[in-house]
Every structure is written in C-alpha cells, then in structure tokens.
Design a protein around this motif. Structure first.
Motif, PDB file in Angstrom:
ATOM      1  N   LYS A 299      14.820  37.981 -25.631  1.00  0.00           N
ATOM      2  CA  LYS A 299      14.330  36.662 -26.151  1.00  0.00           C
ATOM      3  C   LYS A 299      15.310  35.761 -26.637  1.00  0.00           C
ATOM      4  N   ARG A 300      16.444  36.209 -27.334  1.00  0.00           N
ATOM      5  CA  ARG A 300      17.291  35.390 -28.008  1.00  0.00           C
ATOM      6  C   ARG A 300      18.163  34.648 -26.682  1.00  0.00           C
ATOM      7  N   ASN A 301      18.623  35.488 -25.679  1.00  0.00           N
ATOM      8  CA  ASN A 301      19.214  34.909 -24.203  1.00  0.00           C
ATOM      9  C   ASN A 301      18.211  33.963 -23.719  1.00  0.00           C
ATOM     10  N   LYS A 302      16.937  34.487 -23.365  1.00  0.00           N
ATOM     11  CA  LYS A 302      15.971  33.325 -23.049  1.00  0.00           C
ATOM     12  C   LYS A 302      15.797  31.955 -23.590  1.00  0.00           C
ATOM     13  N   ASP A 303      16.031  32.209 -25.010  1.00  0.00           N
ATOM     14  CA  ASP A 303      15.729  30.823 -25.765  1.00  0.00           C
ATOM     15  C   ASP A 303      17.077  29.992 -25.685  1.00  0.00           C
ATOM     16  N   ILE A 304      18.105  30.579 -25.654  1.00  0.00           N
ATOM     17  CA  ILE A 304      19.558  30.005 -25.304  1.00  0.00           C
ATOM     18  C   ILE A 304      19.487  29.276 -23.991  1.00  0.00           C
ATOM     19  N   LYS A 305      18.934  29.993 -22.962  1.00  0.00           N
ATOM     20  CA  LYS A 305      18.958  29.292 -21.454  1.00  0.00           C
ATOM     21  C   LYS A 305      18.044  28.093 -21.647  1.00  0.00           C
ATOM     22  N   ILE A 306      16.788  28.426 -22.398  1.00  0.00           N
ATOM     23  CA  ILE A 306      15.826  27.078 -22.333  1.00  0.00           C
ATOM     24  C   ILE A 306      16.268  26.155 -23.005  1.00  0.00           C
ATOM     25  N   LYS A 307      16.835  26.295 -23.927  1.00  0.00           N
ATOM     26  CA  LYS A 307      17.579  25.103 -24.734  1.00  0.00           C
ATOM     27  C   LYS A 307      18.736  24.293 -23.839  1.00  0.00           C
ATOM     28  N   ALA A 308      19.497  25.187 -23.278  1.00  0.00           N
ATOM     29  CA  ALA A 308      20.542  24.643 -22.369  1.00  0.00           C
ATOM     30  C   ALA A 308      19.723  23.860 -21.191  1.00  0.00           C
ATOM     31  N   VAL A 309      18.987  24.476 -20.662  1.00  0.00           N
ATOM     32  CA  VAL A 309      18.321  23.843 -19.298  1.00  0.00           C
ATOM     33  C   VAL A 309      17.661  22.606 -19.692  1.00  0.00           C
ATOM     34  N   THR A 310      16.924  22.561 -20.599  1.00  0.00           N
ATOM     35  CA  THR A 310      16.350  21.396 -21.375  1.00  0.00           C
ATOM     36  C   THR A 310      17.138  20.269 -21.507  1.00  0.00           C
ATOM     37  N   LYS A 311      18.460  20.572 -22.038  1.00  0.00           N
ATOM     38  CA  LYS A 311      19.572  19.515 -22.233  1.00  0.00           C
ATOM     39  C   LYS A 311      20.037  18.955 -20.817  1.00  0.00           C
ATOM     40  N   LEU A 312      20.261  19.782 -20.048  1.00  0.00           N
ATOM     41  CA  LEU A 312      20.662  19.503 -18.808  1.00  0.00           C
ATOM     42  C   LEU A 312      19.829  18.607 -17.901  1.00  0.00           C
ATOM     43  N   LEU A 313      18.338  19.061 -17.950  1.00  0.00           N
ATOM     44  CA  LEU A 313      17.424  18.241 -17.204  1.00  0.00           C
ATOM     45  C   LEU A 313      17.614  16.867 -17.553  1.00  0.00           C
ATOM     46  N   GLU A 314      17.584  16.616 -18.926  1.00  0.00           N
ATOM     47  CA  GLU A 314      17.562  15.309 -19.624  1.00  0.00           C
ATOM     48  C   GLU A 314      18.852  14.670 -19.113  1.00  0.00           C
ATOM     49  N   LYS A 315      20.018  15.399 -19.054  1.00  0.00           N
ATOM     50  CA  LYS A 315      21.299  14.592 -18.776  1.00  0.00           C
ATOM     51  C   LYS A 315      21.155  14.129 -17.399  1.00  0.00           C
ATOM     52  N   LEU A 316      20.525  14.797 -16.331  1.00  0.00           N
ATOM     53  CA  LEU A 316      20.433  14.770 -15.101  1.00  0.00           C
ATOM     54  C   LEU A 316      19.144  13.879 -14.733  1.00  0.00           C
ATOM     55  N   GLY A 317      18.398  13.181 -15.738  1.00  0.00           N
ATOM     56  CA  GLY A 317      17.404  12.404 -15.709  1.00  0.00           C
ATOM     57  C   GLY A 317      16.016  13.062 -14.836  1.00  0.00           C
ATOM     58  N   LEU A 318      16.012  14.352 -15.098  1.00  0.00           N
ATOM     59  CA  LEU A 318      15.064  15.083 -14.471  1.00  0.00           C
ATOM     60  C   LEU A 318      13.890  15.390 -15.336  1.00  0.00           C
ATOM     61  N   SER A 319      12.545  15.242 -15.080  1.00  0.00           N
ATOM     62  CA  SER A 319      11.440  15.551 -15.907  1.00  0.00           C
ATOM     63  C   SER A 319      11.755  16.740 -16.702  1.00  0.00           C
ATOM     64  N   ASN A 320      11.127  16.669 -18.029  1.00  0.00           N
ATOM     65  CA  ASN A 320      11.257  17.889 -19.036  1.00  0.00           C
ATOM     66  C   ASN A 320      10.381  19.073 -18.475  1.00  0.00           C
ATOM     67  N   ILE A 321      10.460  20.141 -19.180  1.00  0.00           N
ATOM     68  CA  ILE A 321       9.870  21.315 -18.875  1.00  0.00           C
ATOM     69  C   ILE A 321       8.385  21.227 -19.105  1.00  0.00           C
TER      70      ILE A 321
END
Length: 330
Positions: A299-321
């Motif tokens: 769960k900890r690793n998944k939460d870290i990856k979800i937080k990181a991919v959310t930031k990356l999607l925003e940076k790339l201008g892609l729609s959020n999760i």
C-alpha cells in the motif's frame, strides 16, 4: 489465393497511449516506487504491417489411446499377518488413427518479426475489438495505393502456417477419445479461407530507468492491450519485507528454543503439548506479521507511485486519474 488488405485508422492518440501506459506502470505491483523518476522519451508512432492467415486444419493422426481402470490385487500385511485386497489404477492402451478437422483458426504475425508471438497476440486482440468504421478495405488491385505497404515475405507466411499447424494439432489432441494418450503422430494441411495484410499504427514509449532502457507498445485501435517491459523491484521489496519481519522470525525461534528447554524439566505428556503449542504460536505469529507488513508495504509503495504519476500527468498536461481508475489502482 489473393490477399485482402485492411488499413486501420487510429482510435487513440499518442497522449491517450502515454496516459494509459503510465497508469499501467503505477498499477503494476512490482514496479519500483521511484519508477516515475525515469527519463521518458516522446511517444513515437509507426505504421506496422501484419499478416493473418485464416483456415481450417485437417490432421491425419496415429496415436495410442489409454483407458483407465481399477484393478484389485493382494498385498501381505506384516502387522496383521494377512493378505489385504487393494486397488490400483492401470491403463489399457489401444492403437488408434483417424482424421480431425479443426474449427476456423486465425494466425497473426508481425511482418519481418513473425517469430515474436506477443506481437501477433497484440494485433489479434486489436482486430477482434476494433470499430469496423475505422477500417479501410483494399483488394489485390488496390494494394499499390496503400502507404507503407511492403510485399509479404515467404518467411512470414511460413511462420503463420506453422502457428496454424500447431494449433490444429493441439485442438486434435484435445478431442481424442479415452482418458490419456501417447505416441501422437500427425500430418496436417490447411484449407485457407483468407489471407490478409493489416496496416496499423503502433505507439511506442521508451524510457530509461537506472541506465536500463524499457519500452511499452500498443496499437492505436481496438481494446487497449499493451506489451511492456517494466523495471522489476520485486527482489528489493522482498528484502525490505525480510528486514521488517526479521524480529518476528527471531521471536519465533526464541519461543521454539524456550519450549525445548522447558520440555526437559516437565513430564512427557506436557512436553508434547508445550512443543506443539509453542511451534504453532511461533509460526502463526511470523506468518501473520509477514502478511500484515506485506500489505502495508504494498500500500505504501502504491500510494507513492499514485502520487508520483498524478504529478507527472499534470506536468505533461494529461487528464488526471478518474475516480474509477483510482479504485483499480488502490
């Protein structure tokens, strides 16, 4: 037989593919928690050419068919000093031969890379699920109008035929009579109903993580199916779990040692129960804590990856999760 030619219009953009690929990376349990710190290249799109051959496979075969039966026999029991009746399963073998015709089968291969079975599976899934309105049909007379078309190589035809022969024989074996078989020999031939060439856009994402290059690929039409090679941190996760649960393993060992010492000064009847209970408690404690820490670690690793991919999607201008996607990720 002439070929049919199908050209597929993209149903997904490069941005859609990139977003899907990143979310899959986040969902994969074994990807490292810092995987989104990788160096991502731009998505590329290439017109790929695939060959499909459809037909029925007829197999002429010789085989030994086995039928199971139970057989009684006598065995001497040294304890009771008597012969006892027992049963064992034996196989009666009978030669058999015949002819079997398969259902309609289709083999897909990537032209120029027809030995890659995953590439064939990728296009097969896309063709089955694509929107028919996004397919342009060409016949043999029009093939020169297809941009990027290349003549089919005989090696690709041979590999597609080999796949059909293999599947036909496998289907034949699954329909044999009896309970089992051995010494199967079959000769097969294909009654071809269609040969087709598929021209389709393939998206590719390339990225570098810790000096190693990885790729994700998916066709831009049909149901989304991706072929990926991702970083694998399962060994690192296992080591971390071992470190966190080592104390419980030592406790389990200590309980076993203590129970052994106590048993030396207690009656025989108590020795058995103390040893048994201590062993059960020790193992249960260790297994339970590994399960709990394993779930927490995931769960900890998944939460870290979800937080990181959310930031990356925003940076790339892609729609959020989306909420639905978040449920599948969590």
């Amino acid at each position: 037989m002439d070929y049919n030619y199908y050209v597929y219009t993209p149903e997904r953009s490069e941005s859609d593919f990139l977003r899907n690929s990143l979310l899959k990376m986040a969902a994969e349990r074994t990807t490292p928690k810092d995987v989104f710190e990788a160096d991502f290249s731009n998505v590329t799109t290439e017109q790929m050419q695939y060959l499909s051959i459809c037909g029925e496979v007829t197999v002429e075969y010789n085989v030994s068919i086995g039928y199971y039966r139970w057989e009684e026999y006598k065995e001497y029991n040294n304890g009771t000093k008597r012969y006892e009746t027992k049963r064992k399963k034996v196989t009666d073998w009978h030669p058999d031969s015949g002819s079997y015709t398969s259902t309609s089968l289709t083999a897909y291969v990537e032209c120029g890379n027809s030995s890659d079975e995953k590439a064939g599976e990728l296009v097969a899934a896309a063709v089955r699920t694509c929107n028919p309105d996004n397919i342009a049909f060409y016949d043999e007379d029009d093939k020169d109008d297809i941009i990027g078309f290349k003549e089919i190589e005989q090696a690709d035809v041979a590999n597609a035929n080999d796949i059909l022969h293999s599947r036909g024989r496998e289907q034949c074996r699954s329909h044999l009579p009896g309970d089992t078989y051995k010494d199967f020999n079959g000769k097969s031939h294909i009654s071809v109903s269609e040969r087709a060439v598929h021209i389709a856009p393939l998206h590719t994402l390339t990225y570098t993580y810790k000096d190693v290059q990885y790729t994700s690929k998916a066709l831009s039409f049909g149901k989304y199916k991706e072929i990926s090679k991702m970083p694998d941190a399962s060994a690192e996760y296992a080591k971390e779990l071992n470190r966190k649960t080592m104390i419980f393993g030592l406790v389990a060992l200590a309980l076993a040692v203590i129970s052994s010492i106590i048993s030396l000064t207690t009656p025989i009847s108590a020795i058995i129960w103390i040893g048994f209970i201590a062993s059960v408690v020790s193992v249960a404690l260790f297994v339970t804590m590994r399960i709990i820490f394993g779930k927490n670690l995931n769960k900890r690793n998944k939460d870290i990856k979800i937080k990181a991919v959310t930031k990356l999607l925003e940076k790339l201008g892609l729609s959020n999760i989306t909420e639905e996607e978040m449920k599948s990720l969590s």
